[in-house]
Scaffold this motif. Structure first.
Motif, PDB file in Angstrom:
ATOM      1  N   ASN A  90       0.834  -1.207   0.000  1.00 53.08           N
ATOM      2  CA  ASN A  90       0.000   0.000   0.000  1.00 53.08           C
ATOM      3  C   ASN A  90       0.868   1.256   0.000  1.00 53.08           C
ATOM      4  O   ASN A  90       0.574   2.238  -0.704  1.00 53.08           O
ATOM      5  N   LEU A  91       1.936   1.218   0.800  1.00 55.24           N
ATOM      6  CA  LEU A  91       2.777   2.402   0.966  1.00 55.24           C
ATOM      7  C   LEU A  91       3.579   2.691  -0.299  1.00 55.24           C
ATOM      8  O   LEU A  91       3.778   3.850  -0.662  1.00 55.24           O
ATOM      9  N   LEU A  92       4.030   1.625  -0.958  1.00 54.35           N
ATOM     10  CA  LEU A  92       4.723   1.829  -2.237  1.00 54.35           C
ATOM     11  C   LEU A  92       3.767   2.415  -3.280  1.00 54.35           C
ATOM     12  O   LEU A  92       4.157   3.280  -4.079  1.00 54.35           O
ATOM     13  N   LYS A  93       2.534   1.960  -3.254  1.00 59.40           N
ATOM     14  CA  LYS A  93       1.549   2.495  -4.210  1.00 59.40           C
ATOM     15  C   LYS A  93       1.249   3.962  -3.910  1.00 59.40           C
ATOM     16  O   LYS A  93       1.140   4.791  -4.846  1.00 59.40           O
ATOM     17  N   GLU A 120       1.922  -8.591   4.672  1.00 63.24           N
ATOM     18  CA  GLU A 120       1.127  -9.212   3.612  1.00 63.24           C
ATOM     19  C   GLU A 120       1.502  -8.600   2.262  1.00 63.24           C
ATOM     20  O   GLU A 120       1.829  -7.417   2.177  1.00 63.24           O
ATOM     21  N   ASP A 121       1.427  -9.409   1.196  1.00 61.12           N
ATOM     22  CA  ASP A 121       1.736  -8.923  -0.158  1.00 61.12           C
ATOM     23  C   ASP A 121       0.624  -8.050  -0.732  1.00 61.12           C
ATOM     24  O   ASP A 121       0.890  -7.118  -1.501  1.00 61.12           O
ATOM     25  N   ASP A 122      -0.616  -8.388  -0.425  1.00 61.25           N
ATOM     26  CA  ASP A 122      -1.761  -7.815  -1.131  1.00 61.25           C
ATOM     27  C   ASP A 122      -1.866  -6.307  -0.932  1.00 61.25           C
ATOM     28  O   ASP A 122      -1.393  -5.754   0.067  1.00 61.25           O
ATOM     29  N   LEU A 123      -2.524  -5.662  -1.854  1.00 60.58           N
ATOM     30  CA  LEU A 123      -2.985  -4.296  -1.640  1.00 60.58           C
ATOM     31  C   LEU A 123      -4.306  -4.352  -0.889  1.00 60.58           C
ATOM     32  O   LEU A 123      -5.127  -5.250  -1.124  1.00 60.58           O
ATOM     33  N   TYR A 157      10.728  -9.114   1.734  1.00 64.11           N
ATOM     34  CA  TYR A 157      11.812  -8.759   0.822  1.00 64.11           C
ATOM     35  C   TYR A 157      11.372  -7.576  -0.043  1.00 64.11           C
ATOM     36  O   TYR A 157      10.253  -7.570  -0.568  1.00 64.11           O
ATOM     37  N   LEU A 158      12.268  -6.630  -0.257  1.00 62.60           N
ATOM     38  CA  LEU A 158      12.009  -5.572  -1.224  1.00 62.60           C
ATOM     39  C   LEU A 158      12.632  -5.957  -2.563  1.00 62.60           C
ATOM     40  O   LEU A 158      13.837  -6.211  -2.645  1.00 62.60           O
ATOM     41  N   HIS A 159      11.803  -6.006  -3.604  1.00 59.21           N
ATOM     42  CA  HIS A 159      12.280  -6.249  -4.967  1.00 59.21           C
ATOM     43  C   HIS A 159      12.222  -4.940  -5.750  1.00 59.21           C
ATOM     44  O   HIS A 159      11.239  -4.204  -5.657  1.00 59.21           O
ATOM     45  N   ALA A 189       8.882  -1.092  -7.531  1.00 59.04           N
ATOM     46  CA  ALA A 189       9.324  -1.717  -6.277  1.00 59.04           C
ATOM     47  C   ALA A 189       8.160  -2.530  -5.733  1.00 59.04           C
ATOM     48  O   ALA A 189       6.991  -2.151  -5.917  1.00 59.04           O
ATOM     49  N   TYR A 190       8.485  -3.624  -5.055  1.00 53.36           N
ATOM     50  CA  TYR A 190       7.429  -4.524  -4.592  1.00 53.36           C
ATOM     51  C   TYR A 190       7.935  -5.306  -3.393  1.00 53.36           C
ATOM     52  O   TYR A 190       9.070  -5.815  -3.392  1.00 53.36           O
ATOM     53  N   PHE A 191       7.084  -5.407  -2.358  1.00 53.10           N
ATOM     54  CA  PHE A 191       7.414  -6.210  -1.188  1.00 53.10           C
ATOM     55  C   PHE A 191       6.829  -7.614  -1.338  1.00 53.10           C
ATOM     56  O   PHE A 191       5.619  -7.777  -1.550  1.00 53.10           O
ATOM     57  N   GLN A 192       7.683  -8.626  -1.209  1.00 50.46           N
ATOM     58  CA  GLN A 192       7.243 -10.019  -1.154  1.00 50.46           C
ATOM     59  C   GLN A 192       7.354 -10.478   0.293  1.00 50.46           C
ATOM     60  O   GLN A 192       8.442 -10.565   0.851  1.00 50.46           O
ATOM     61  N   SER A 193       6.225 -10.787   0.891  1.00 49.48           N
ATOM     62  CA  SER A 193       6.193 -11.123   2.308  1.00 49.48           C
ATOM     63  C   SER A 193       6.615 -12.566   2.559  1.00 49.48           C
ATOM     64  O   SER A 193       6.297 -13.470   1.786  1.00 49.48           O
TER      65      SER A 193
END
Length: 430
Positions: A262-265, A348-351, A288-290, A278-282
């Motif tokens: 959510n915060l990256l969005k 969590e990964d989801d938005l 992890y930050l990708h 950028a994307y967080f994989q939980s």
């Protein structure tokens, strides 16, 4: 130690008791079958897992004897941004591992192995293989198992015991797996049996770590252990068998779920179309930050966001790890940044409509893992019992990388290039 044909025992049965951690050892050891294995063998409640403490990562280490930065499985799932969990591929395939496994070495030495729902074994060299694979996106489950396991072996087990299952629901799935293991021990007598039982992990996730549902699983698990021990007696191989029962990770109860993407969005690094820079994989207890390859601007922006997240207590971040610290944790080298959650929080990964969800306010229970190994009350249990194993003894802290070298030593084969060691202190003296 007595060695015949270079082996301390002819058979090793490994029961991965998923999520069997130190906080439940005293309860479980009072039950008759585990109590017998403890009394007749060696145990510790200080088995240190690997990072991240996720099932597929840890089980890959169990059979390779190396850390994730070498074996290459860094998560249960390959990165699949915005794909719903029930449609995601997992690291199901042996080819996802970069190094030899104990069952590969056994095959090369003319010994046999069996795997029952063991992670990361699809299309592997296991002699009798019922792999853990799941149908997604319209696939047929039965065909996927047959295609990726030992077809005739899997078909026979399905015909005999398939009616015990109700999809992946528990306790039916583990009852099915145990029946398959019992049948295999009696009919095939493999030198190595790898059995993955998931009931405890599923139950902790759904109900938290301390409740009557967990108590019931521990009772069921002891009965399953009894069925496996009895199978070796009926097969006439018990006196030549070593049993290993171990957990892969602990779990912590969670009150707050945090939706980091959510915060990256909100900062423009994820678009409405789900295009991402950028994307967080939980991992549950961490994330992890990708970063898209070569996007230095996105990396700098995401790092600034992470520093803000760490500074704001509502997000429950315990620590930001950079690559040098991840090297010390043996995390797979493609990961450059990781956030770890404080106990009581998970990622969590989801938005989501909310950045932070209070599960208690919703009347929900939940627990998870994926935190780093350096946590209080987060070690795993390890019990080894049987031929040429000391009786009624304890050892101190051991590591997950020690499991495969110990199996190799018992079965008289050499597993090269390992990070761990054979636990020679558990063997009887000459």
């Amino acid at each position: 130690m007595e060695r015949l044909n270079g082996r301390l025992a002819e058979h090793v049965i490994v029961v991965s008791y998923d999520a069997f951690s130190e906080d439940h050892f005293n309860q479980a050891k009072k039950l008759p079958n585990l109590q017998k294995l403890v009394a007749d063998g060696v145990h510790t409640t200080k088995l240190k897992s690997v990072n991240p403490t996720m099932t597929y990562v840890v089980h890959s280490t169990m059979v390779t004897g190396v850390y994730p930065n070498k074996h290459g499985v860094s998560h249960n799932n390959p990165l699949q941004p915005f794909v719903k969990a029930n449609n995601q591929a997992w690291h199901w395939y042996r080819d996802d591992l970069n190094v030899p496994t104990i069952y590969d070495v056994l095959k090369a030495n003319g010994l046999t192995s069996a795997g029952i729902l063991w992670p990361v074994t699809a299309k592997s060299s296991i002699t009798y293989n019922l792999p853990e694979v799941v149908a997604i996106n319209g696939e047929n489950q039965a065909l996927k198992v047959l295609k990726n396991g030992s077809p005739l072996y899997c078909l026979g087990l399905e015909l005999k015991y398939g009616q015990m299952r109700k999809g992946t629901s528990q306790p039916y799935l583990d009852d099915f797996s145990t029946a398959c293991a019992v049948d295999t021990i009696k009919r095939k007598q493999p030198n190595l049996m790898l059995l993955h039982l998931i009931d405890l992990d599923d139950t902790k996730h759904a109900y938290g770590t301390q409740n009557q549902a967990v108590d019931a699983v521990i009772e069921r698990m002891d009965k399953r252990l009894g069925d496996i021990i009895k199978a070796t007696e009926e097969a006439g191989i018990m006196e030549e068998t070593v049993f290993i029962v171990l957990g892969d990770h602990g779990q912590f109860d969670v009150r707050f779920k945090v939706y980091l993407n959510n915060l990256l969005k909100q900062h423009g690094l994820i678009e409405e179309t789900n295009e991402w820079r950028a994307y967080f994989q939980s991992t549950g207890g961490a994330a992890y930050l990708h970063i898209k390859d070569g996007d230095k601007e996105a990396e700098a922006h995401a790092l600034a966001i992470m520093n803000d997240i760490v500074a704001d207590s509502k997000y429950g971040v315990k620590k930001l790890y950079k690559r040098a610290e991840l090297d010390e944790l043996h995390v797979e080298p493609s990961i450059h940044y990781m956030l770890e959650a404080t106990k009581g929080y998970s990622f969590e990964d989801d938005l989501s409509d909310e950045d932070v969800v209070d599960l208690t306010a919703r009347g929900e229970k939940y627990a998870t893992h994926g935190y780093t190994t350096e946590q209080e009350n987060y070690r795993c249990n390890f019990i080894i019992s049987g031929k040429n194993i000391k009786a009624n003894a304890q050892v101190g802290e051991i590591e997950m990388v020690d499991v495969a070298p110990t199996i190799a030593c018992i079965l008289g084969v050499k597993l090269n290039g390992v990070d761990g060691r054979s636990l020679d202190e558990v063997f009887k003296d000459n």
